[in-house]
Enzyme design. Structure first.
Site, PDB file in Angstrom:
ATOM      1  CE1 TYR A   1       9.938  19.707 -19.990  1.00 34.90           C
ATOM      2  CE2 TYR A   1       9.247  17.993 -21.615  1.00 34.90           C
ATOM      3  CZ  TYR A   1      10.098  18.340 -20.439  1.00 34.90           C
ATOM      4  OH  TYR A   1      11.157  17.498 -20.056  1.00 34.90           O
TER       5      TYR A   1
HETATM    6  N1  LIG Z   1      10.779  11.926 -15.976  1.00 33.69           N
HETATM    7  C1  LIG Z   1      10.682  11.744 -17.501  1.00 33.69           C
HETATM    8  O1  LIG Z   1      10.100  10.839 -18.096  1.00 33.69           O
HETATM    9  C2  LIG Z   1      11.331  12.880 -18.224  1.00 33.69           C
HETATM   10  C3  LIG Z   1      11.428  12.575 -19.564  1.00 33.69           C
HETATM   11  C4  LIG Z   1      12.521  13.452 -20.530  1.00 33.69           C
HETATM   12  C5  LIG Z   1      13.047  14.412 -19.664  1.00 33.69           C
HETATM   13  N2  LIG Z   1      13.145  14.774 -18.651  1.00 33.69           N
HETATM   14  C6  LIG Z   1      13.987  15.817 -17.727  1.00 33.69           C
HETATM   15  O2  LIG Z   1      14.691  14.983 -16.626  1.00 33.69           O
HETATM   16  C7  LIG Z   1      15.007  16.069 -15.742  1.00 33.69           C
HETATM   17  C8  LIG Z   1      14.470  15.300 -14.354  1.00 33.69           C
HETATM   18  O3  LIG Z   1      13.089  15.032 -14.514  1.00 33.69           O
HETATM   19  P1  LIG Z   1      12.137  14.513 -13.190  1.00 33.69           P
HETATM   20  O4  LIG Z   1      11.043  13.637 -13.885  1.00 33.69           O
HETATM   21  O5  LIG Z   1      13.296  13.805 -12.271  1.00 33.69           O
HETATM   22  O6  LIG Z   1      11.476  15.684 -12.660  1.00 33.69           O
HETATM   23  P2  LIG Z   1      11.341  16.042 -11.040  1.00 33.69           P
HETATM   24  O7  LIG Z   1      10.413  17.414 -11.186  1.00 33.69           O
HETATM   25  O8  LIG Z   1      11.161  15.056 -10.310  1.00 33.69           O
HETATM   26  O9  LIG Z   1      12.856  16.823 -10.621  1.00 33.69           O
HETATM   27  C9  LIG Z   1      13.163  18.029 -10.893  1.00 33.69           C
HETATM   28  C10 LIG Z   1      13.737  18.669  -9.795  1.00 33.69           C
HETATM   29  O10 LIG Z   1      14.435  19.857 -10.135  1.00 33.69           O
HETATM   30  C11 LIG Z   1      13.868  20.922  -9.055  1.00 33.69           C
HETATM   31  N3  LIG Z   1      13.945  22.442  -9.727  1.00 33.69           N
HETATM   32  C12 LIG Z   1      13.002  22.774 -10.719  1.00 33.69           C
HETATM   33  N4  LIG Z   1      13.525  23.955 -11.041  1.00 33.69           N
HETATM   34  C13 LIG Z   1      14.619  24.284 -10.192  1.00 33.69           C
HETATM   35  C14 LIG Z   1      15.207  25.658 -10.120  1.00 33.69           C
HETATM   36  N5  LIG Z   1      15.007  26.433 -10.895  1.00 33.69           N
HETATM   37  N6  LIG Z   1      16.618  25.287  -9.309  1.00 33.69           N
HETATM   38  C15 LIG Z   1      16.649  24.312  -8.590  1.00 33.69           C
HETATM   39  N7  LIG Z   1      15.965  23.099  -8.621  1.00 33.69           N
HETATM   40  C16 LIG Z   1      14.762  23.186  -9.452  1.00 33.69           C
HETATM   41  C17 LIG Z   1      12.642  20.427  -8.526  1.00 33.69           C
HETATM   42  O11 LIG Z   1      12.457  20.945  -7.250  1.00 33.69           O
HETATM   43  C18 LIG Z   1      12.771  18.908  -8.590  1.00 33.69           C
HETATM   44  O12 LIG Z   1      13.097  18.289  -7.381  1.00 33.69           O
HETATM   45  C19 LIG Z   1      14.093  17.279 -16.052  1.00 33.69           C
HETATM   46  O13 LIG Z   1      15.102  18.090 -16.806  1.00 33.69           O
HETATM   47  C20 LIG Z   1      12.977  16.766 -17.108  1.00 33.69           C
HETATM   48  O14 LIG Z   1      12.742  17.713 -18.050  1.00 33.69           O
HETATM   49  C21 LIG Z   1      12.343  13.815 -17.656  1.00 33.69           C
END
Ligand SMILES: NC(=O)c1ccc[n+]([C@@H]2O[C@H](COP(=O)([O-])OP(=O)(O)OC[C@H]3O[C@@H](n4cnc5c(N)ncnc54)[C@H](O)[C@@H]3O)[C@@H](O)[C@H]2O)c1
Length: 322
Positions: A147
Site C-alpha cells: 500500500y
Molecule cells: N483513513 C486514514 O487513516 C488514512 C490515512 C492516510 C491516507 N488515507 C487516504 O485518504 C483517502 C480516504 O481514505 P478513507 O479512510 O476515507 O477511505 P475510504 O475507503 O472510506 O474512502 C475511499 C472511497 O473511495 C472510493 N473508491 C475507491 N476506489 C475508487 C475508484 N476507483 N473510483 C471511484 N471511487 C473509488 C470508495 O468506494 C470509498 O468510498 C484514501 O486515499 C486513503 O488512502 C487515509
C-alpha cells in the site's frame, strides 16, 4: 469560480470533506464507485447529509471508467481521495486493487486535470510512504508495505504532472479517526470489541506501537486550506498529523474508560508492513497552511464513540462486518 470535485466522496474522510465544502457555500461534485471492499450501505449513510444539499451531486462510477474530462472544468479544485486504503489487504493478490485504485486511478485524475485546466489537485497520500522512517525529523520515502509503495508511486506521478504545469498539493495523512471511520481501522474495531457479542479485537504485539492519531476534522481543515489558499505552487508534501503520538495501549485504556466496559482481545503477532511508531513533522504544514491540529485524542475518541453508538442503534444493533 470553479466547483469542487471530491473523489471518494462517500468514504470516511471524503464524506466529511464534502460536507465542510458545502457548509462553506461551495458547489461539490462527488465521484465514488461504492466499492464493496466494505459495506456500501455505510457509504450511502455517509453521504445522506450531503445529498440533502442542492449544491451537491454524486456520480456513482469508477474513476477509471468515467470520462473525467466531462466532469472536470477549468478553475475547478479536485480533492482526490478515492483509493484502496488499508495496509494489510495490500499484501499478496490484494496489491492489484492498490495498483488499480491508487496508481492507475491517480494517473487518470492527474492527466484529466491537466487537460481540463483545473486550478489545483489536492492528493490524499499517507504516512505509509515513510515506513519506519516516520519517526525521524528528516523522513525518507521508504515504504514497508505494498500500500505504501502505491502511495509513493502516486507521489512520483504528482512530480511528473507538476513538471507539466499541474498544481498538485500532497497531503500525507497520519492514522485518521473519528465518526464514520472505516470498519477495518483500529478504533472502530476497539469500540466493537466492547459491545455485547463475540467479536474480539486482534491485538497485534503488546500494544506499545505508537501512532500519530489525527482527528478527521483536522484532516479536513488542512485539506481545504491546501485546496483554497492562494499559494504559489508547492511541491513539498504536507504532513497532516494530530500533534501527539500515542500508543495503542493508551488508546485501549481511553476506549475502556469511555465505554465503561472491558475489551475482548485476541493476542496476535505483530503485523508485517505496520511501522512500530509514526510521528508527523508538521512545522511546514503549520507555517504554510496556517493550520494546527486542535482535537485532543480523548475528546476526538469521545465524538467517535458517540457516532459509533448512534450508527449501531440506527442499524438495529447490527455492526458493519468487514
Ligand atoms: N483513513 C486514514 O487513516 C488514512 C490515512 C492516510 C491516507 N488515507 C487516504 O485518504 C483517502 C480516504 O481514505 P478513507 O479512510 O476515507 O477511505 P475510504 O475507503 O472510506 O474512502 C475511499 C472511497 O473511495 C472510493 N473508491 C475507491 N476506489 C475508487 C475508484 N476507483 N473510483 C471511484 N471511487 C473509488 C470508495 O468506494 C470509498 O468510498 C484514501 O486515499 C486513503 O488512502 C487515509
Amino acid at each position: 469560480m470553479g466547483k469542487s470535485i471530491v473523489t471518494g466522496a462517500a468514504g470516511f474522510i471524503g464524506s466529511h470533506l464534502t460536507e465542510r465544502l458545502l457548509d462553506m457555500g461551495e458547489t461539490v461534485v462527488g465521484i465514488d464507485n461504492f466499492d464493496p471492499w466494505y459495506d456500501p450501505k455505510s457509504k450511502e449513510s455517509n453521504i445522506r447529509f450531503a445529498l440533502a444539499n442542492p449544491d451537491f451531486s454524486i456520480i456513482k462510477e469508477d474513476v477509471l471508467s468515467l470520462d473525467l474530462g466531462k466532469v472536470f472544468n477549468e478553475g475547478d479544485v479536485v480533492y482526490h481521495l478515492a483509493a484502496r486504503p488499508g495496509v494489510q489487504d495490500s499484501w499478496n493478490t490484494g496489491f492489484s486493487a492498490s495498483v488499480e485504485n491508487n496508481i492507475l486511478a491517480t494517473q487518470q485524475v492527474f492527466e484529466s486535470a491537466l487537460i481540463s485546466g483545473v486550478r489545483r489537485v489536492v492528493f490524499a497520500s499517507s504516512s505509509s510512504v515513510y515506513g519506519e522512517s516516520a519517526t525521524e525529523d528528516t523522513k525518507s520515502i521508504s515504504p514497508i508495505s505494498p500500500y505504501g509503495v502505491s502511495k509513493a508511486a502516486c507521489e512520483q506521478l504528482a512530480d511528473v504532472y507538476r513538471a507539466r504545469g499541474l498544481d498538485i498539493m500532497i497531503m500525507r495523512y497520519f492514522t485518521v479517526y473519528g465518526p464514520r471511520q472505516r470498519p477495518d481501522m483500529a478504533m472502530n474495531r476497539l469500540f466493537r470489541a466492547t459491545l455485547p457479542g463475540t467479536y474480539r479485537f486482534p491485538l497485534r504485539g503488546n500494544g506499545s506501537q505508537r501512532r500519530e492519531f489525527t482527528f478527521m476534522k483536522d484532516v479536513v481543515t488542512a485539506s481545504i486550506k491546501a485546496g483554497s489558499l492562494d499559494l504559489q505552487e508547492i511541491s513539498a508534501p504536507f504532513d497532516v498529523g494530530g500533534g501527539v503520538s500515542a500508543s495503542l495501549g493508551e488508546v485501549m485504556s481511553i476506549v475502556e474508560e469511555l465505554v465503561g466496559a472491558q475489551l475482548r482481545i485476541d493476542q496476535e503477532p505483530l503485523a508485517v508492513g505496520d511501522p512500530l511508531i509514526t510521528v508527523a513533522s508538521t512545522d511546514f504544514t503549520e507555517s504554510v497552511l496556517d493550520w494546527k491540529a486542535t482535537t485532543d485524542l480523548r475528546e476526538g475518541l469521545a465524538q467517535h464513540y458517540d457516532s459509533f453508538k448512534e450508527r449501531v442503534s440506527s442499524n438495529s444493533g447490527e455492526i458493519v462486518e468487514f
